[in-house]
Write a protein that holds these residues in place. Structure first.
Motif, short mmCIF file in Angstrom:
data_model
loop_
_atom_site.label_atom_id
_atom_site.label_comp_id
_atom_site.label_asym_id
_atom_site.label_seq_id
_atom_site.Cartn_x
_atom_site.Cartn_y
_atom_site.Cartn_z
N GLU A 1 2.01 -0.78 2.05
CA GLU A 1 3.46 -0.58 2.12
C GLU A 1 4.08 -0.71 0.73
OE1 GLU A 1 7.02 0.40 3.84
OE2 GLU A 1 5.10 0.33 4.88
N GLU A 2 3.61 -1.69 -0.05
CA GLU A 2 4.14 -1.89 -1.40
C GLU A 2 3.88 -0.68 -2.29
OE1 GLU A 2 4.26 -4.63 -5.30
OE2 GLU A 2 3.88 -5.55 -3.37
N LEU A 3 2.66 -0.15 -2.23
CA LEU A 3 2.35 1.02 -3.05
C LEU A 3 3.19 2.21 -2.61
CD1 LEU A 3 0.63 1.97 -5.40
CD2 LEU A 3 -1.14 2.62 -3.76
N TYR A 4 3.34 2.37 -1.30
CA TYR A 4 4.17 3.46 -0.77
C TYR A 4 5.60 3.36 -1.30
CZ TYR A 4 6.47 6.56 2.52
OH TYR A 4 7.21 7.57 3.07
N GLU A 5 6.11 2.16 -1.43
CA GLU A 5 7.48 1.97 -1.93
C GLU A 5 7.62 2.40 -3.39
OE1 GLU A 5 8.58 -2.07 -1.17
OE2 GLU A 5 8.44 -1.82 0.99
N HIS A 6 6.51 2.52 -4.09
CA HIS A 6 6.55 2.90 -5.51
C HIS A 6 6.02 4.31 -5.77
CE1 HIS A 6 7.72 -1.10 -6.77
NE2 HIS A 6 6.84 -1.57 -5.93
#
Length: 93
Positions: A3-8
């Protein structure tokens, strides 16, 4: 993808958690979506150096599907539940 990578994902070009292959795939996808005729020999050669023919086919077909379904949703006024600028295209007036 976390999810964190997707947010970036919009920072793929310099976010440290993206691999070189992921950066290249994202660059290709962005170019495909915004200016497919601008995919030049230099980018294609870089892609061929990193991805197999099958991976290139899958990536290109996936990009085409995503662009197409996005346009279909736009025409049908579907899935406008959140205000996200998905690309560098200007927001609608």
């Amino acid at each position: 993808m976390t999810e964190e990578l997707y947010e970036h994902v919009n920072q793929y070009h310099d976010h440290p958690d993206f691999t070189p292959r992921e950066r290249l795939a994202a660059r290709f996808a962005e170019q495909f979506a915004l200016d497919h005729t601008g995919i030049d020999d230099e980018l294609w050669e870089r892609m061929r150096a990193e991805f197999s023919d099958v991976e290139l086919l899958e990536l290109t077909i996936t990009c085409g599907f995503c662009v197409g379904i996005g346009r279909a949703f736009q025409v049908l006024d579907i899935a406008r539940d959140f205000d996200v600028l998905w690309s560098r295209e200007p927001p609608e007036s």
